[in-house]
Design an enzyme around this catalytic site. Structure first.
Site, short mmCIF file in Angstrom:
data_model
loop_
_atom_site.label_atom_id
_atom_site.label_comp_id
_atom_site.label_asym_id
_atom_site.label_seq_id
_atom_site.Cartn_x
_atom_site.Cartn_y
_atom_site.Cartn_z
N GLU A 214 -11.11 3.69 7.71
CA GLU A 214 -10.27 4.83 8.15
C GLU A 214 -10.71 6.00 8.65
OE1 GLU A 214 -6.19 7.09 6.40
OE2 GLU A 214 -7.50 6.58 5.23
N HIS B 57 0.98 -1.14 -0.02
CA HIS B 57 -0.17 -0.12 0.10
C HIS B 57 0.69 1.07 0.14
CE1 HIS B 57 -3.94 1.84 1.22
NE2 HIS B 57 -3.05 2.94 1.18
N HIS C 8 1.42 5.09 -2.27
CA HIS C 8 0.99 5.68 -3.41
C HIS C 8 2.13 6.47 -4.10
CE1 HIS C 8 -3.25 5.81 -2.28
NE2 HIS C 8 -2.97 5.41 -1.18
N HIS D 112 -9.54 1.27 -0.04
CA HIS D 112 -9.45 2.13 1.26
C HIS D 112 -10.88 2.03 1.95
CE1 HIS D 112 -6.12 3.66 -1.04
NE2 HIS D 112 -5.82 4.40 0.01
N GLY E 234 -9.17 8.22 -2.22
CA GLY E 234 -9.77 9.43 -1.87
C GLY E 234 -10.68 9.52 -0.67
#
Length: 375
Positions: free
Chosen positions: A206, A18, A20, A203, A176
C-alpha cells in the site's frame, strides 16, 4: 434487465474481511464515551468531529490517514467502551447485509488504563457475540502486531492470538506505518503463528512497493494480503499470487484516501480480477473512510465498470477467503451462492458494465467583441 443499485447491493449477502475496530466507531459513540471518561476531543458534535478526523477525505499518505486513530483510541481504553464499539460495528455491518466479518485490532493499543490484554480481547468478543445473537452476523477477530512499535510487542500479540485460537480469534495481522518498517523484522511473531497453525494476513503493498508483499508471503507466510495496490509492479510476483490463490483484501476508497491510488477509476482491482487474482472488497475503516461494503461494491461497479457477474464472483471470493474451517466455509459458500442465484433470477441485474460517467457540461461563453479586437 435492471441496473444494479446500491440499495440492491445492500440486500446481498457479503463479507468484510478487512475492517479495523478502532477505525469503525459511530461518531456519537466517540462523543458519548469521551463524555463518560472526561476525555478531551478536537470537536463536540458528530459533524465537526468527522471534519476534525478527515473522515472520508483524501489525506495524501498512510501516515496522515492514521492520525485519525489518535482520536478513536482515546475512547477505547475501557472494557465497556470496547464492548460497545464491537457490538455497534456488528449491528451496523449487519444492517449493510454483511453476513461474515473479521474484525482486526491490536489489544496492546487499548491498555492505557492498565486493562489486561485478556480483558481487551474478551470485551470485543462479547460485543461481537451480542451483535451475532441479535442480528445473526457471524464475526471473528484478527489480532494485529504493529510494524512501527516493535517486533517484541508483535510477538506478544502473536502469543495472545495463540491463547485465543478456537475461542474467537482466527488470524494474526501486521498493521501500522508500512514505509521503513519491513515485515521481516516481525518474522518471529509469524513463526509462532505458523507453528500453531493459525491463519495470517499482512498489510502490504500500500505505502511501499512489491517487495513488501514478497516479504509478507515468503518471509512471514501470509495467507492473505491487505491492500496489495502495488502488486502490479512485479509481474512475476503477481502471477505467484494468482497461482497460489492468495486473496487480496482490497479497500478501494481507503486506498484513495491514503494516496496509494489516484482515484477509484485508477484502482488496480479490475486489472487484478481480470488476470485471475482472488480479489475481495472491504471497508478498512467504516468511520474514517466513511464507507460500507455496499458502497465499495457500488463504486467498483460504477466507477471501475466491473459488471454484475464479476461483482457476484467478488462477493463469493470473500466467503472463499474467510479464515474459517473448510467445512464451515463450504457450507456458508453454498448457501450464499444459492442466495445470489435467486437474487439474479428475481432482480435480473444487467450483465454489462455501466457506461462511464459523462464529462461535465461546460458553458461556452462567446466573446462580446470581434476576434481582431482581442489580439
Amino acid at each position: 434487465m435492471t441496473a444494479l443499485t446500491i440499495e440492491a447491493i445492500r440486500r446481498l449477502p457479503k463479507t468484510d474481511l478487512h475492517v479495523h475496530l478502532d477505525g469503525s466507531l459511530r461518531l456519537q459513540t466517540i462523543l458519548d464515551l469521551a463524555r463518560q471518561e472526561n476525555i478531551e476531543l478536537p470537536a463536540s458534535t458528530p459533524e465537526t468531529l468527522a471534519d476534525a478526523m478527515n473522515a472520508g477525505r483524501n489525506t495524501g499518505s498512510l501516515v496522515e490517514y492514521l492520525k485519525a486513530f489518535d482520536v478513536t483510541l482515546r475512547v477505547l481504553q475501557t472494557a465497556a467502551g470496547l464492548r460497545r464499539a464491537a457490538y455497534e460495528l456488528g449491528v451496523d455491518a449487519a444492517d449493510d447485509g454483511v453476513r461474515y466479518m473479521e474484525v482486526r485490532y491490536s489489544p496492546m493499543l487499548h491498555t492505557r488504563q492498565h486493562l489486561a490484554l485478556t480483558t481487551v480481547v474478551e470485551a470485543v468478543l462479547e460485543g461481537l457475540r451480542a451483535a451475532q445473537d441479535e442480528r445473526g452476523i457471524h464475526s471473528n477477530v484478527i489480532i494485529c502486531g504493529i510494524r512501527n512499535i516493535s517486533p517484541e510487542r508483535s510477538l506478544e500479540m502473536a502469543e495472545l492470538a495463540v491463547a485465543y485460537k478456537n475461542r474467537g480469534v482466527v488470524g494474526f495481522d501486521l498493521a501500522g506505518a508500512e514505509y521503513d518498517h519491513p515485515a521481516k523484522h516481525h518474522r518471529e511473531a509469524f513463526q509462532l503463528i505458523r507453528n500453531n497453525n493459525i491463519n495470517s494476513t499482512i498489510h502490504a503493498g500500500e505505502a511501499y512497493g512489491p517487495d513488501s508483499i514478497r516479504q509478507a508471503i515468503h518471509t512471514c507466510g501470509a495467507h492473505r494480503i491487505g491492500h496489495g495496490c502495488r502488486l502490479r509492479e512485479d509481474g512475476d510476483l503477481l502471477h505467484y499470487v494468482i497461482d497460489h490463490r492468495i486473496p487480496l483484501e482490497c479497500c478501494p476508497s481507503s486506498n484513495v484516501q491514503t494516496g496509494a491510488v489516484r482515484d477509484i477509476s485508477n484502482h488496480p482491482l479490475k486489472f487484478y480480477y481480470d488476470l485471475g487474482v482472488r480479489v475481495t472488497v472491504n471497508t478498512d475503516n467504516r468511520l474514517i473512510t466513511d464507507t460500507t461494503v455496499s458502497k465499495e461494491l457500488y463504486l467498483v461497479h460504477t466507477l471501475l465498470r466491473v459488471p454484475w457477474p464479476a461483482v457476484k464472483q467478488i462477493i463469493l471470493n470473500g466467503f472463499k477467503s474467510a479464515f474459517l474451517p473448510f467445512h464451515e466455509r463450504r457450507a456458508m459458500l453454498r448457501s450464499v451462492a444459492s442466495e445470489l442465484d435467486q437474487f439474479e433470477r428475481d432482480f435480473k441485474p444487467t450483465h454489462e458494465a455501466p457506461l462511464p460517467p459523462e464529462p461535465p457540461q461546460v458553458d461556452v461563453v462567446m466573446p462580446s467583441r470581434a476576434p481582431e479586437a482581442l489580439s
